[in-house]
Every structure is written in structure tokens, then in C-alpha cells.
Design a protein around this motif. Structure first.
Motif, PDB file in Angstrom:
ATOM      1  N   ALA A  35       7.028 -22.012 -32.667  1.00  0.00           N
ATOM      2  CA  ALA A  35       8.093 -22.027 -31.583  1.00  0.00           C
ATOM      3  C   ALA A  35       9.338 -21.568 -31.970  1.00  0.00           C
ATOM      4  O   ALA A  35      10.141 -21.573 -31.220  1.00  0.00           O
ATOM      5  CB  ALA A  35       7.998 -23.271 -30.862  1.00  0.00           C
ATOM      6  N   GLY A  36       9.437 -21.466 -33.231  1.00  0.00           N
ATOM      7  CA  GLY A  36      10.963 -21.163 -33.849  1.00  0.00           C
ATOM      8  C   GLY A  36      11.584 -22.232 -34.206  1.00  0.00           C
ATOM      9  O   GLY A  36      12.899 -22.130 -34.655  1.00  0.00           O
ATOM     10  N   TYR A  37      11.280 -23.471 -34.723  1.00  0.00           N
ATOM     11  CA  TYR A  37      11.812 -24.651 -35.013  1.00  0.00           C
ATOM     12  C   TYR A  37      11.733 -25.090 -36.511  1.00  0.00           C
ATOM     13  O   TYR A  37      10.620 -24.780 -36.703  1.00  0.00           O
ATOM     14  CB  TYR A  37      11.485 -25.927 -34.283  1.00  0.00           C
ATOM     15  CG  TYR A  37      12.196 -25.551 -32.708  1.00  0.00           C
ATOM     16  CD1 TYR A  37      13.291 -25.708 -32.379  1.00  0.00           C
ATOM     17  CD2 TYR A  37      11.121 -25.086 -31.593  1.00  0.00           C
ATOM     18  CE1 TYR A  37      13.702 -25.689 -30.727  1.00  0.00           C
ATOM     19  CE2 TYR A  37      11.435 -24.927 -30.468  1.00  0.00           C
ATOM     20  CZ  TYR A  37      12.641 -25.247 -29.961  1.00  0.00           C
ATOM     21  OH  TYR A  37      13.141 -24.792 -28.831  1.00  0.00           O
ATOM     22  N   ALA A  38      12.409 -25.505 -37.312  1.00  0.00           N
ATOM     23  CA  ALA A  38      12.687 -26.361 -38.350  1.00  0.00           C
ATOM     24  C   ALA A  38      11.834 -27.671 -38.138  1.00  0.00           C
ATOM     25  O   ALA A  38      12.228 -28.162 -37.083  1.00  0.00           O
ATOM     26  CB  ALA A  38      13.754 -26.327 -39.236  1.00  0.00           C
ATOM     27  N   VAL A  39      11.185 -28.517 -38.898  1.00  0.00           N
ATOM     28  CA  VAL A  39      10.860 -29.580 -38.708  1.00  0.00           C
ATOM     29  C   VAL A  39      11.476 -30.810 -39.398  1.00  0.00           C
ATOM     30  O   VAL A  39      11.435 -30.454 -40.766  1.00  0.00           O
ATOM     31  CB  VAL A  39       9.341 -29.698 -38.874  1.00  0.00           C
ATOM     32  CG1 VAL A  39       8.809 -31.198 -38.981  1.00  0.00           C
ATOM     33  CG2 VAL A  39       8.382 -28.709 -38.024  1.00  0.00           C
ATOM     34  N   ILE A  40      12.154 -31.761 -39.025  1.00  0.00           N
ATOM     35  CA  ILE A  40      12.783 -32.644 -39.565  1.00  0.00           C
ATOM     36  C   ILE A  40      12.186 -33.986 -39.698  1.00  0.00           C
ATOM     37  O   ILE A  40      11.804 -34.519 -38.373  1.00  0.00           O
ATOM     38  CB  ILE A  40      14.198 -32.853 -39.097  1.00  0.00           C
ATOM     39  CG1 ILE A  40      14.722 -31.660 -39.227  1.00  0.00           C
ATOM     40  CG2 ILE A  40      14.919 -34.044 -39.941  1.00  0.00           C
ATOM     41  CD1 ILE A  40      16.314 -31.938 -38.682  1.00  0.00           C
ATOM     42  N   ALA A  61      18.894 -31.763 -34.452  1.00  0.00           N
ATOM     43  CA  ALA A  61      17.538 -31.574 -33.760  1.00  0.00           C
ATOM     44  C   ALA A  61      17.989 -31.370 -32.229  1.00  0.00           C
ATOM     45  O   ALA A  61      18.769 -31.655 -31.774  1.00  0.00           O
ATOM     46  CB  ALA A  61      16.823 -32.780 -33.790  1.00  0.00           C
ATOM     47  N   GLN A  62      17.034 -30.620 -31.594  1.00  0.00           N
ATOM     48  CA  GLN A  62      17.007 -30.047 -30.401  1.00  0.00           C
ATOM     49  C   GLN A  62      16.196 -31.148 -29.682  1.00  0.00           C
ATOM     50  O   GLN A  62      16.328 -30.928 -28.386  1.00  0.00           O
ATOM     51  CB  GLN A  62      16.412 -28.591 -30.094  1.00  0.00           C
ATOM     52  CG  GLN A  62      17.447 -27.508 -30.087  1.00  0.00           C
ATOM     53  CD  GLN A  62      18.161 -27.111 -31.492  1.00  0.00           C
ATOM     54  OE1 GLN A  62      17.507 -27.462 -32.289  1.00  0.00           O
ATOM     55  NE2 GLN A  62      19.340 -27.468 -31.414  1.00  0.00           N
ATOM     56  N   GLY A  63      15.500 -32.130 -30.140  1.00  0.00           N
ATOM     57  CA  GLY A  63      14.813 -33.165 -29.547  1.00  0.00           C
ATOM     58  C   GLY A  63      13.898 -33.880 -30.482  1.00  0.00           C
ATOM     59  O   GLY A  63      13.926 -33.608 -31.675  1.00  0.00           O
ATOM     60  N   SER A  76      21.866 -33.465 -22.736  1.00  0.00           N
ATOM     61  CA  SER A  76      20.331 -33.746 -22.416  1.00  0.00           C
ATOM     62  C   SER A  76      19.566 -33.581 -23.818  1.00  0.00           C
ATOM     63  O   SER A  76      19.508 -32.435 -24.540  1.00  0.00           O
ATOM     64  CB  SER A  76      19.719 -32.526 -21.301  1.00  0.00           C
ATOM     65  OG  SER A  76      18.449 -32.784 -21.083  1.00  0.00           O
ATOM     66  N   PHE A  77      18.683 -34.417 -24.104  1.00  0.00           N
ATOM     67  CA  PHE A  77      17.950 -34.612 -25.374  1.00  0.00           C
ATOM     68  C   PHE A  77      16.608 -34.886 -25.101  1.00  0.00           C
ATOM     69  O   PHE A  77      16.311 -36.018 -24.836  1.00  0.00           O
ATOM     70  CB  PHE A  77      18.815 -35.393 -26.337  1.00  0.00           C
ATOM     71  CG  PHE A  77      18.309 -35.344 -27.625  1.00  0.00           C
ATOM     72  CD1 PHE A  77      18.652 -34.623 -28.640  1.00  0.00           C
ATOM     73  CD2 PHE A  77      17.221 -36.128 -28.039  1.00  0.00           C
ATOM     74  CE1 PHE A  77      18.485 -34.606 -30.064  1.00  0.00           C
ATOM     75  CE2 PHE A  77      16.763 -36.228 -29.623  1.00  0.00           C
ATOM     76  CZ  PHE A  77      17.647 -35.345 -30.483  1.00  0.00           C
ATOM     77  N   PRO A  78      15.607 -33.931 -25.179  1.00  0.00           N
ATOM     78  CA  PRO A  78      14.191 -34.603 -24.906  1.00  0.00           C
ATOM     79  C   PRO A  78      13.607 -35.371 -25.968  1.00  0.00           C
ATOM     80  O   PRO A  78      13.775 -35.159 -27.236  1.00  0.00           O
ATOM     81  CB  PRO A  78      13.502 -33.056 -24.594  1.00  0.00           C
ATOM     82  CG  PRO A  78      14.324 -32.101 -25.361  1.00  0.00           C
ATOM     83  CD  PRO A  78      15.813 -32.624 -25.331  1.00  0.00           C
ATOM     84  N   ILE A  79      12.826 -36.453 -25.348  1.00  0.00           N
ATOM     85  CA  ILE A  79      12.359 -37.414 -26.336  1.00  0.00           C
ATOM     86  C   ILE A  79      10.736 -37.376 -25.926  1.00  0.00           C
ATOM     87  O   ILE A  79      10.434 -37.836 -24.518  1.00  0.00           O
ATOM     88  CB  ILE A  79      13.001 -38.988 -26.154  1.00  0.00           C
ATOM     89  CG1 ILE A  79      14.395 -38.634 -26.668  1.00  0.00           C
ATOM     90  CG2 ILE A  79      12.094 -39.847 -27.004  1.00  0.00           C
ATOM     91  CD1 ILE A  79      15.246 -39.753 -26.128  1.00  0.00           C
ATOM     92  N   VAL A 114      13.475 -29.842 -34.749  1.00  0.00           N
ATOM     93  CA  VAL A 114      13.279 -30.883 -33.890  1.00  0.00           C
ATOM     94  C   VAL A 114      12.825 -31.852 -35.080  1.00  0.00           C
ATOM     95  O   VAL A 114      12.163 -31.800 -36.043  1.00  0.00           O
ATOM     96  CB  VAL A 114      11.750 -30.458 -33.094  1.00  0.00           C
ATOM     97  CG1 VAL A 114      11.149 -31.718 -32.565  1.00  0.00           C
ATOM     98  CG2 VAL A 114      12.485 -29.345 -32.398  1.00  0.00           C
ATOM     99  N   SER A 115      13.098 -33.205 -34.746  1.00  0.00           N
ATOM    100  CA  SER A 115      13.073 -34.340 -35.391  1.00  0.00           C
ATOM    101  C   SER A 115      11.599 -34.815 -34.954  1.00  0.00           C
ATOM    102  O   SER A 115      11.278 -35.294 -33.916  1.00  0.00           O
ATOM    103  CB  SER A 115      13.758 -35.553 -35.433  1.00  0.00           C
ATOM    104  OG  SER A 115      15.162 -34.846 -36.040  1.00  0.00           O
ATOM    105  N   VAL A 116      10.609 -35.193 -36.168  1.00  0.00           N
ATOM    106  CA  VAL A 116       9.202 -35.820 -35.685  1.00  0.00           C
ATOM    107  C   VAL A 116       9.223 -36.968 -36.422  1.00  0.00           C
ATOM    108  O   VAL A 116       9.496 -37.105 -37.553  1.00  0.00           O
ATOM    109  CB  VAL A 116       8.124 -34.796 -36.075  1.00  0.00           C
ATOM    110  CG1 VAL A 116       7.116 -35.489 -36.005  1.00  0.00           C
ATOM    111  CG2 VAL A 116       8.293 -33.400 -35.626  1.00  0.00           C
TER     112      VAL A 116
END
Length: 244
Positions: free
Chosen positions: A81-86, A145-147, A175-178, A53-55
Motif C-alpha cells: 500500500a506504499g508504507y514503511a513499517v515501524i 506514522a500515519q496510524g 486524526s490518527f487511525p488506530i 505505519v506503526s505496528v
């Protein structure tokens, strides 16, 4: 080429002749090679990253600001939650998200940009790539990223948010949650979109549904997870608390 357009030297001659100025290094054809190299480097570095996920958020956020603590919570929560952070790899809110991810034992990614007033990647980045070109860098933010989870930020953050919204609106990405985190910060922008852009007919109600607003880190992460599972066909996609 004919007449005056016929060159007086060959391409091989220009390549092999080391004499003369190095202006060719800054010519557009050479820039194409640099641009290509940035995409190749980014793709190579991130291809095996896994779910991420991109932050986004301001580089100017001080460490004692509540938004910094919010960024740490987002980074740590995404890892759980199982994500890397970008992030953009810089200081402030970006550093906070990287720090949260790093201290939670996850993968912390920084995609830096060459700027005259920033000093490289923050110390909590485990995997870093530096870019010259914003458009190459922004491709990586979306592709891997997933969102997006978006903390309070300035022009750079707004640029990234609206580019992502445009890509979803025009169906350039699936579909890409923001998710915007921070009601007191973002509500004014969403009010303007309703009262000016929507009222003028330049956007639709459906466009506004592309963005979710919340103060709850757990809710922000849950929206990403639900969307991710929906894309995988596990369950119907939840809509979260969309901006009104």
C-alpha cells in the motif's frame, strides 16, 4: 546564591577537573542531555522515512502462532500500500511485521528499547534506532506514522494503544487511525470499555469511535489509507468497522 548556597568551586573547575567519582554521569542535568540526544538521533534517522505505519504486538508471540502469520501479512500489505513499517524491533509479533515488510521489499524499521530481558533488534530490521527512554521512543512511533495497527499484545502494547488514543482524544495529534486486529483477543477489552468505562461516564461514545476492530488485514490497511487520503483532502474519511 548567598551564604551557604555559594559554591566552593566553579562550573569550569568541575568540568576540567578529571579527578573524583563519575557520579555526575547519572545526575539529572546529564540525563537531560541523553534524552535530547535520543530525540535528535530519532528525528535524524526517521525524518526522510516517508509514509509509515506503526505496528504493535507481543514480543512473546511464537513463530508458529497464527498471530505471527497475521503480523507478516500486515507488514507485507502495508508495503504494497506504499508504507514503511515501524515496530518496536523486538521478537514475536514485531518481528513478524518487520519480516513481512522486509520480504515484500519495503522499508522495515525497528525502534528498540533498552530492557534487561530483550536481546536487541530482530534480523528483519533495515533501519534501527535503540532508545533508553520509553517516552522518546513512543514519540517516534506517533510522529512518523500515519496510524497504528495493533496485533494481540500485553502491557507494552496496551500502553502504546492507550497513549495513542489519549493523544487523539485530547487533540494532541490530528486524526490518527488506530486499528485493533484480532476480534477474539480484543473484544473483551472493548466490552469492558462499553460496560464499565462508558457506563460510568468516564469516557464517551465518541471516544470509542477512535478505535476500530477487525479480523481482516485488508480492511485494517484500507482504514489507514482512507484516513491518510482524507487528511490530504482527496476524499471523505471512511470510518471502517468501529468497535461496538
Amino acid at each position: 546564591m548567598r551564604r551557604s548556597r555559594v559554591p566552593h568551586e566553579t562550573t569550569d573547575q568541575r568540568l576540567l577537573d578529571s579527578r573524583g567519582p563519575a557520579d555526575w554521569l547519572h545526575a539529572d542535568p546529564w540525563r537531560v542531555m541523553r534524552i535530547t540526544s535520543e530525540f535528535v538521533e530519532g528525528f535524524g534517522a526517521l525524518a526522510e522515512l516517508g509514509p509509515a505505519v506503526s505496528v504493535f504486538g507481543s514480543a512473546r508471540t511464537p513463530a508458529d502462532d497464527p498471530t505471527y502469520a497475521l503480523g507478516e501479512a500486515v507488514g507485507a500489505g502495508l508495503v504494497r500500500a506504499g508504507y514503511a513499517v515501524i515496530t518496536g524491533g523486538g521478537p514475536g509479533a514485531m518481528e513478524a511485521a518487520n519480516k513481512g515488510a522486509c520480504q515484500a521489499g519495503g522499508t522495515s524499521v525497528g525502534l528498540g528499547i533498552e530492557l534487561p530481558f530483550e536481546t536487541g533488534l530482530n534480523e528483519y530490521v533495515d533501519l534501527g534506532v535503540n532508545f533508553r527512554y520509553f517516552f522518546a521512543r513512543k514519540t517516534m512511533f506517533v510522529k512518523y506514522a500515519q496510524g497504528f495497527i495493533v496485533l494481540p499484545g500485553g502491557f507494552g502494547t496496551l500502553d502504546e494503544v492507550f497513549e495513542a488514543i489519549t493523544l487523539v482524544q485530547t487533540q494532541k495529534v490530528t486524526s490518527f487511525p488506530i486499528v485493533l486486529v484480532g476480534t477474539s483477543y480484543w473484544q473483551g477489552l472493548l466490552d469492558w470499555l462499553h460496560q464499565s468505562a462508558l457506563a460510568s461516564g468516564t469516557i464517551s461514545h465518541k471516544d470509542l469511535d477512535l478505535v476500530t476492530l477487525t479480523d481482516d488485514v485488508d480492511e485494517a490497511i484500507a482504514i489507514i489509507v482512507r484516513s491518510d487520503r482524507a487528511r490530504a483532502g482527496d476524499q471523505p474519511e471512511g470510518t471502517g468497522t468501529h468497535a461496538e
